[in-house]
Design an enzyme around this catalytic site. Structure first.
Site, PDB file in Angstrom:
ATOM      1  N   ASP A 266       0.842  -1.201   0.000  1.00  0.00           N
ATOM      2  CA  ASP A 266       0.000   0.000   0.000  1.00  0.00           C
ATOM      3  C   ASP A 266       0.877   1.250   0.000  1.00  0.00           C
ATOM      4  OD1 ASP A 266      -1.936   1.910   0.217  1.00  0.00           O
ATOM      5  OD2 ASP A 266      -2.534   1.402   2.269  1.00  0.00           O
ATOM      6  N   LYS A 273       1.544   7.978   0.346  1.00  0.00           N
ATOM      7  CA  LYS A 273       1.958   8.023   1.750  1.00  0.00           C
ATOM      8  C   LYS A 273       3.358   8.626   1.857  1.00  0.00           C
ATOM      9  CE  LYS A 273      -0.326   3.772   3.385  1.00  0.00           C
ATOM     10  NZ  LYS A 273      -1.250   4.383   4.353  1.00  0.00           N
ATOM     11  N   ASP A 284      -0.007  -5.051   4.462  1.00  0.00           N
ATOM     12  CA  ASP A 284      -1.397  -4.685   4.215  1.00  0.00           C
ATOM     13  C   ASP A 284      -2.240  -5.832   3.635  1.00  0.00           C
ATOM     14  OD1 ASP A 284      -3.191  -2.665   4.713  1.00  0.00           O
ATOM     15  OD2 ASP A 284      -2.946  -1.679   2.771  1.00  0.00           O
ATOM     16  N   ASP A 343      -5.741   6.415  -0.818  1.00  0.00           N
ATOM     17  CA  ASP A 343      -5.111   5.642   0.260  1.00  0.00           C
ATOM     18  C   ASP A 343      -6.158   4.929   1.126  1.00  0.00           C
ATOM     19  OD1 ASP A 343      -3.114   4.564   1.773  1.00  0.00           O
ATOM     20  OD2 ASP A 343      -2.643   6.413   2.866  1.00  0.00           O
ATOM     21  N   GLU A 345      -7.985   2.597   0.256  1.00  0.00           N
ATOM     22  CA  GLU A 345      -8.237   1.590  -0.779  1.00  0.00           C
ATOM     23  C   GLU A 345      -8.775   0.289  -0.202  1.00  0.00           C
ATOM     24  OE1 GLU A 345      -5.437   1.925   0.723  1.00  0.00           O
ATOM     25  OE2 GLU A 345      -4.995  -0.165   1.217  1.00  0.00           O
ATOM     26  N   ARG A 347     -11.055  -0.351   2.164  1.00  0.00           N
ATOM     27  CA  ARG A 347     -12.520  -0.406   2.238  1.00  0.00           C
ATOM     28  C   ARG A 347     -13.120  -0.573   0.851  1.00  0.00           C
ATOM     29  NH1 ARG A 347     -12.720   5.338   5.102  1.00  0.00           N
ATOM     30  NH2 ARG A 347     -10.660   4.570   5.671  1.00  0.00           N
TER      31      ARG A 347
HETATM   32  N1  BES Z   1      -3.286   0.162   5.051  1.00  0.00           N
HETATM   33  C1  BES Z   1      -3.643   1.414   5.593  1.00  0.00           C
HETATM   34  C2  BES Z   1      -3.917   1.366   7.105  1.00  0.00           C
HETATM   35  C3  BES Z   1      -2.741   1.014   7.984  1.00  0.00           C
HETATM   36  C4  BES Z   1      -1.994   2.010   8.588  1.00  0.00           C
HETATM   37  C5  BES Z   1      -2.433  -0.305   8.256  1.00  0.00           C
HETATM   38  C6  BES Z   1      -0.934   1.674   9.422  1.00  0.00           C
HETATM   39  C7  BES Z   1      -1.365  -0.639   9.082  1.00  0.00           C
HETATM   40  C8  BES Z   1      -0.631   0.354   9.673  1.00  0.00           C
HETATM   41  C9  BES Z   1      -4.904   1.923   4.919  1.00  0.00           C
HETATM   42  O1  BES Z   1      -5.077   1.545   3.604  1.00  0.00           O
HETATM   43  C10 BES Z   1      -4.827   3.402   4.933  1.00  0.00           C
HETATM   44  O2  BES Z   1      -3.961   3.926   4.293  1.00  0.00           O
HETATM   45  N2  BES Z   1      -5.738   4.048   5.648  1.00  0.00           N
HETATM   46  C11 BES Z   1      -5.750   5.460   5.724  1.00  0.00           C
HETATM   47  C12 BES Z   1      -7.184   5.914   5.588  1.00  0.00           C
HETATM   48  C13 BES Z   1      -7.339   7.394   5.388  1.00  0.00           C
HETATM   49  C14 BES Z   1      -6.750   7.815   4.046  1.00  0.00           C
HETATM   50  C15 BES Z   1      -8.807   7.751   5.434  1.00  0.00           C
HETATM   51  C16 BES Z   1      -5.179   5.858   7.081  1.00  0.00           C
HETATM   52  O3  BES Z   1      -5.399   5.150   8.065  1.00  0.00           O
HETATM   53  O4  BES Z   1      -4.464   6.852   7.135  1.00  0.00           O
HETATM   54 ZN    ZN Z   2      -4.185  -0.165   3.034  1.00  0.00          ZN
HETATM   55 MN    MN Z   3      -4.103   2.833   2.264  1.00  0.00          MN
END
Ligand code: BES
Ligand code: ZN
Ligand code: MN
Length: 493
Positions: A266, A273, A284, A343, A345, A347
């Site tokens: 991811d 990111k 991920d 990001d 993605e 959901r």
């Molecule tokens: N895979 C990430 C969530 C994640 C963060 C998993 C840290 C493990 C450790 C997910 O896809 C993500 O990027 N979520 C974003 C959502 C936001 C853009 C609404 C997040 O948590 O920042």
């Molecule tokens: Zn993710």
């Molecule tokens: Mn993500």
């Protein structure tokens, strides 16, 4: 490794190390005094007090004395006698394995003392011991794996029947091989574990265990209208995959669906990111790995329950054809989603899989996903968030998590926050308003399960550790495998 349980005198058994678990405040108690007598004197007591050992959880000390068979002697803390539960035994098991590793001990004897220990406690000790031995060493020129332990002997007052212990131990070992599979997949570098690779492993390992495995390639994914999986995969040159695992038992009325997030890397996509946040993003796909690990174990344990596993797999990269903030996804049921942050993605692709799962009308759906950083902020790395639209199902999973030492904490699906995922151009959007990020993510998923009883586990925290725990080494943890197996086997019983 051979595990034995024996009665009698622990100092008399040939071993490289003798480990003595000690409860809090019992550093001068009956068990230690007995040991001291066997070892001939005050040396043991002095060594223990010099180490400031008090039997607290997490405390351990190798004593500067040797046993009559030249074995090393070590003490590990069990914590308050009144609160020594199965998890305490797992942790002491894990620490004992770490001690054996440090000492290079191949034969380990554990003096469990005068307390009456039953099969569950002994199995819990062995479980922690085995889980702590895991290393991902395939890319190390010199393995940092602790030397193998060939014999583990637990010495108790009255050993349980060998048959019972052996059956229990074999079942546990089956579950643990599912944990190892999940850990290995999470630890694998992202360049290796492409969507096609994960699907191949699922096919090979799944079939070997006795599962039916169906793999959908890009063409089939398109004809099944998995619109989000296609949209997310567009940023990558790796084709997506969708895996359906099927476990069927002889006679059962109950069918459970498992769904696991399988983002093999991811980057965030165009909503890129920062570099630091990407360092662990090979993790991920831990939800997918947990589903695969649990289902391969299940196929060998053969409980009377039917289970389907659904795994959407893709990379999330910002390639030239990547989806863009502002794009709209139209799902196979007609629902539309405005993608405002690429990001978010997980959901998106989970929604595809939840729709497929719900179409088969299971009795319940359980999804596991490394879904939000917000859940990590809320619960840290040792607890996963649980969301549910059905309290009975939630309670069963909460209980399974407690039983296995994989703590789950229920979070609310605050209906009022649905306003936060309203979109100006589509039915909903894929991000919330900035607060309660793990809740708005769960509310998004809820839109795709209809009235099917459903639990969502946000495992973003505990799926991957940057600091080891007593029986969980750094890296991929396999979190969820043991809870799923426990939940599904108790449901069948
Ligand atoms: N895979 C990430 C969530 C994640 C963060 C998993 C840290 C493990 C450790 C997910 O896809 C993500 O990027 N979520 C974003 C959502 C936001 C853009 C609404 C997040 O948590 O920042
Ligand atoms: Zn993710
Ligand atoms: Mn993500």
């Amino acid at each position: 490794m051979q595990i034995r349980v024996r009665g009698g005198e622990p100092t008399g058994i040939a071993a490289d190390v003798l480990i003595v678990p000690v409860a809090a405040g019992q550093e001068d108690g009956r068990d230690v005094r007995r040991l001291a007598r066997r070892l001939g004197g005050t040396m043991v007591k002095r060594a223990i007090s010099a180490a400031r050992f008090r039997g607290r959880p997490g405390q351990a000390a190798v004593l500067p004395v040797q046993g009559p068979r030249r074995q090393a002697i070590a003490v590990v803390g069990l914590g308050d006698e009144a609160r020594i539960d199965l998890e305490a035994w797992r942790r002491v098991g894990g620490q004992s394995r770490q001690l054996a590793g440090t000492l290079g001990a191949a034969r380990v004897v554990v003096a469990c003392g005068a307390r009456p220990l039953e099969t569950p406690q002994l199995v819990a000790f062995a479980e922690g011991f085995e889980l702590a031995a895991y290393r991902f060493a395939k890319y190390k020129s010199e393995s940092d794996a602790p030397p193998a332990v060939t014999e583990l002997t637990l010495v108790v007052v009255s050993p349980p029947a060998e048959k019972i212990l052996e059956t229990e131990w074999r079942a546990l070992a089956t579950t643990l091989s599912g944990v190892t599979l999940a850990r290995d997949l999470v630890n694998e570098p992202p360049a290796v574990k492409t969507p096609a690779y994960i699907a191949d492993v699922a096919k090979k390992v799944g079939q070997a265990a006795g599962l039916e495995v169906e793999v959908w390639d890009a063409k089939r994914i398109a004809s099944e209208k998995l619109a989000a999986l296609i949209a997310v995969a567009r940023g990558s040159s790796e084709e997506p995959r969708f895996v359906h695992l099927r476990y069927r038992s002889k006679s059962t009325q109950r069918r459970i669906a498992l769904v696991g997030k399988g983002i093999t890397f991811d980057s965030g996509g165009l909503s890129l990111k920062p570099a630091k946040s990407m360092e662990t993003m090979k993790c991920d796909m831990a939800g997918a790995a947990a589903v695969l690990g649990a289902m391969t174990a299940l196929a060998r344990l053969k409980p009377a329950i039917d289970v389907d596993g659904y795994i959407p797999i893709t990379e999330n990269l910002p390639g030239g054809r990547a989806q863009k903030p502002g794009d709209v996804i139209r799902y196979r049921n007609g629902k539309t989603v405005e993608v405002l942050n690429t990001d978010a993605e997980g959901r998106l692709v989970l929604a595809d899989a939840l729709l497929v799962a719900a179409d088969a009308k299971p009795d319940a759906i359980i999804d596991l996903a490394t879904l939000t950083g917000a859940c990590m902020v809320a619960l840290g790395t040792q607890v996963a968030g649980l969301f549910a639209n059905d309290q009975k199902l939630a309670d069963r999973l909460l209980a399974a998590g407690t039983d296995t030492g994989e703590p789950l904490w229920q979070m609310p699906l605050v209906a009022e926050y649905k306003d936060d995922i309203k979109s100006a151009v589509a039915d909903i959007k894929n991000i919330g308003g900035g607060h309660a990020g793990s809740i708005t993510a769960a509310l998004f998923l809820q839109e795709f399960v209809g009235s099917t009883p459903w639990v969502h586990l946000d495992i973003a925290g505990p799926a991957f550790l940057e600091k080891a725990l007593p029986y969980t080494p750094k890296g991929g943890t396999g979190f969820g495998v043991r809870t799923l197996v426990r939940y599904l086997t108790t449901l069948a019983a």
